[in-house]
Enzyme design. Structure first.
Site: not given
Length: 289
Positions: A262-264
């Protein structure tokens, strides 16, 4: 060994992490929201035998000073100015930029202004194209750009809650057991400081100044052709993979990786990203011993 340092910039204490020999190629690591240089805590030692790593905290984040919105202009232009002055203060002559989330509009401002200093780009879930800000997540943010009313601000305040901070780290991850709760515990403790919510709302509003600059940054890509590595968490609901592909239009020396996270992305794919950086930078002629 990572050193933890502070330098005074425009009357503010700017905290930064630094590791590796200054004689090796420098990578300046620019963090995203709502975290800090803490997001690079594992990547730095993984690369420090070959590179000089520097990661700072912006004003209002991490261990740097947190002036109020009445004492400091929390805009992306101003944050970029602080980073530019930081680069001068610690005497970075040439460097590669690792940009993620908020780090992208900050880093691309700096690169477009002084392209001769930038050796390469490493882009991890950081946007420079309209395709990357079309998802549902952006609807209340775009409404706030058009009308920064208290009512529209209140619709963004849930983004500052513990639930949402945890969501940013866990949404799209393929194995939640690889994501340390230290991340949202640390980030949330800093978001919860009195006055920090107004800082974040100011930057949500200022993010609206970034899309008008996308053509300028894309022209920088086309004209200067910095070697670029894309390492992108493809399950990111904030900066989806649709924002990664357009880099292919403008950059000829591009290595492109979509990662199943995901994002991180560093939390789950940090080892893969470190290996990609070593291989890419070596191929591009920027590596040390």
């Amino acid at each position: 060994m990572t050193k933890y340092r502070t330098v005074l910039i425009d009357g503010l204490d700017i905290f930064y992490r630094e590791a590796g020999s200054g004689s090796n190629p420098t990578i300046l690591l620019l963090h995203g929201f709502p975290t800090s240089s803490h997001m690079f805590r594992n990547l730095i030692p993984a690369l420090s035998d070959r590179f000089h790593l520097v990661a700072l905290d912006y004003p209002g984040y991490g261990n740097s000073s947190m002036p109020t919105v009445h004492e400091f202009d929390y805009t992306f232009d101003r944050l970029a100015q602080i980073v530019e002055k930081f680069i001068i203060a610690i005497d970075l002559q040439r460097y590669s930029l690792y940009v993620m989330d908020y780090g992208a509009p900050i880093g691309f401002r700096i690169a477009a202004k002084a392209p001769e200093r930038v050796e390469a780009l490493i882009v991890q879930n950081g946007n420079a194209y309209e395709e990357g800000i079309r998802g549902e997540f952006w609807n209340p943010v775009k409404a706030y750009w058009q009308d920064p009313s208290p009512e529209n601000a209140d619709k963004l305040r849930p983004f500052l809650t513990r639930e949402m901070t945890k969501w940013q780290y866990t949404q799209g991850a393929s194995d939640l057991e690889k994501i340390s709760p230290d991340n949202w515990n640390i980030d949330q403790s800093l978001l919860d400081r009195p006055g920090n919510d107004e800082i974040q709302l100011a930057l949500f509003y200022s993010y609206g100044t970034n899309p008008p600059l996308y053509p300028q940054w894309q022209e920088y890509f086309r004209k200067y052709q910095p070697p670029t590595l894309i390492v992108w968490g493809k399950n990111d609901p904030i900066f989806p993979a649709e924002g990664a592909y357009p880099y292919k239009r403008d950059l000829q020396n591009l290595e492109f990786h979509l990662l199943n996270t995901g994002h991180f992305a560093l939390e789950e794919e940090g080892n893969a990203i470190a290996n990609d950086i070593i291989r890419f930078m070596t191929k591009s002629g920027y590596t040390g011993q």
